[in-house]
Write a protein that holds these residues in place. Sequence first.
Motif, short mmCIF file in Angstrom:
data_model
loop_
_atom_site.label_atom_id
_atom_site.label_comp_id
_atom_site.label_asym_id
_atom_site.label_seq_id
_atom_site.Cartn_x
_atom_site.Cartn_y
_atom_site.Cartn_z
N MET A 60 1.94 43.76 36.13
CA MET A 60 3.27 43.43 36.63
C MET A 60 4.20 43.05 35.49
O MET A 60 4.65 41.92 35.41
N MET A 107 4.83 42.97 47.89
CA MET A 107 4.64 44.36 48.32
C MET A 107 5.82 45.22 47.88
O MET A 107 5.64 46.34 47.40
N GLU A 154 7.81 44.69 45.30
CA GLU A 154 7.62 44.84 43.86
C GLU A 154 6.62 45.96 43.56
O GLU A 154 6.83 46.80 42.70
N HIS A 155 5.49 45.91 44.27
CA HIS A 155 4.44 46.90 44.03
C HIS A 155 4.96 48.32 44.34
O HIS A 155 4.75 49.24 43.55
N ILE A 156 5.62 48.47 45.46
CA ILE A 156 6.16 49.79 45.84
C ILE A 156 7.15 50.27 44.76
O ILE A 156 7.05 51.38 44.26
N HIS A 162 5.10 50.45 41.05
CA HIS A 162 3.84 51.18 40.87
C HIS A 162 3.71 52.40 41.78
O HIS A 162 2.73 53.11 41.70
N VAL A 163 4.67 52.58 42.68
CA VAL A 163 4.58 53.76 43.55
C VAL A 163 5.89 54.56 43.38
O VAL A 163 5.95 55.44 42.52
N VAL A 164 6.91 54.23 44.14
CA VAL A 164 8.20 54.94 44.03
C VAL A 164 9.33 53.93 44.15
O VAL A 164 9.36 53.16 45.11
N ASN A 165 10.23 53.95 43.18
CA ASN A 165 11.41 53.08 43.25
C ASN A 165 12.55 53.86 43.91
O ASN A 165 13.06 54.82 43.32
N GLU A 174 14.39 57.09 41.97
CA GLU A 174 13.57 58.28 42.21
C GLU A 174 14.44 59.52 42.36
O GLU A 174 15.34 59.54 43.22
N ARG A 188 11.16 61.37 48.77
CA ARG A 188 10.31 60.25 48.38
C ARG A 188 11.11 58.96 48.31
O ARG A 188 10.62 57.89 48.67
N GLY A 236 11.50 57.82 51.79
CA GLY A 236 10.21 57.33 52.29
C GLY A 236 9.90 55.93 51.77
O GLY A 236 9.46 55.06 52.52
N ALA A 237 10.16 55.69 50.48
CA ALA A 237 9.87 54.38 49.88
C ALA A 237 10.82 53.32 50.43
O ALA A 237 10.41 52.19 50.72
N LEU A 295 9.68 52.40 53.84
CA LEU A 295 8.46 51.58 53.76
C LEU A 295 8.79 50.13 53.44
O LEU A 295 8.22 49.20 54.04
#
Lengths: 92, 92, 92, 92
Positions: free
Chosen positions: B1, B57, B59-61, B64-67, B71, B76, B79-80, B83
């Motif tokens: 992080m 959660m 922060e993680h999205i 580490h996944v999609v900002n 993006e 996507r 979608g993020a 979420l």
Amino acid sequence: MSHTIEHKTKLLGRIRRIKGQAEAVERALEAEIGCADVLMLVASMRGALNGLTAELMEEHIRHHVVNPDSEPDSERARGAAELIDVVRTYLK
Amino acid sequence: MSHTIEHKTKLLGRIRRIKGQAEAVERALEAEIGCADVLMLVASMRGALNGLTAELMEEHIRHHVVNPDSEPDSERARGAAELIDVVRTYLK
Amino acid sequence: MSHTIEHKTKLLGRIRRIKGQAEAVERALEAEIGCADVLMLVASMRGALNGLTAELMEEHIRHHVVNPDSEPDSERARGAAELIDVVRTYLK
Amino acid sequence: MSHTIEHKTKLLGRIRRIKGQAEAVERALEAEIGCADVLMLVASMRGALNGLTAELMEEHIRHHVVNPDSEPDSERARGAAELIDVVRTYLK
């Protein structure tokens, strides 16, 4: 809550463990370990908090409402025992 | 992080407040104040823990996944963003 | 949600079971069975709803954000896999 | 649960609304609307289920344990009233 010494000790043990978990989350955030690992620590903390809540609700029912083990009115005793079961089911 | 300093400070503030709430519960149990009052303190703690969980959660999205704010793939990104909204709704 | 037929069938099975549980609660209330028994039925329903929620969130992550099984960016793939684990832990 | 007709009607109204929400989720899954929208419907259902749970627990406390409005023992009456408040706080 002037309950038994034994019970007080048990509840204090639970909240101190939760405080220790909060300190572990604090250190994890300071050390910048991954979010997902921090989230798993927080999930354990939430489980421990639910356990403490169930214990406190049971204490409250037994000592301030109806204690199923010593209540002479058998309907009330059963009602209080069922309520304790329901609380445990919802918070497990 | 390894996120922004600002964000780290905010998350640390949240967990330190939760640790403070755990200490208040500990003192309340030691002072033997009523179960119902302790349960209300524990309920606030649970609310604060849900708030921290939602923040972590998100922060993680984002990291580490999609900002959703940076993006280039618009599907996507949407979608993020959805979420993050869902997580906030479930943990509010 | 134009996902696989297999998945749609699975999700429909889950919500139909939950509808069936709601009907069982309705019949229990009509028959005036004990509150504690109704509360246990409602607790099972809540568990089933959490299961459906976890499944839907996983679906959303896989199909509208990042699918850890087909994502070429390994960091994102790991982030999405961790997120799915976290969601399952929180909703189990 | 041989309570008042009025109360039974209210509880039946709540569970029937929840059944209606389950049917809306089923139709949404069949129509393949977006996961995020289905998740929002499921979140409302969860809120409604918490409301029903709080109502049923209050009913159980009042009719099978201690009714704070008619209990002659004032300590028990207060304990039961506090318990009802706690249940509402946890399930709101």
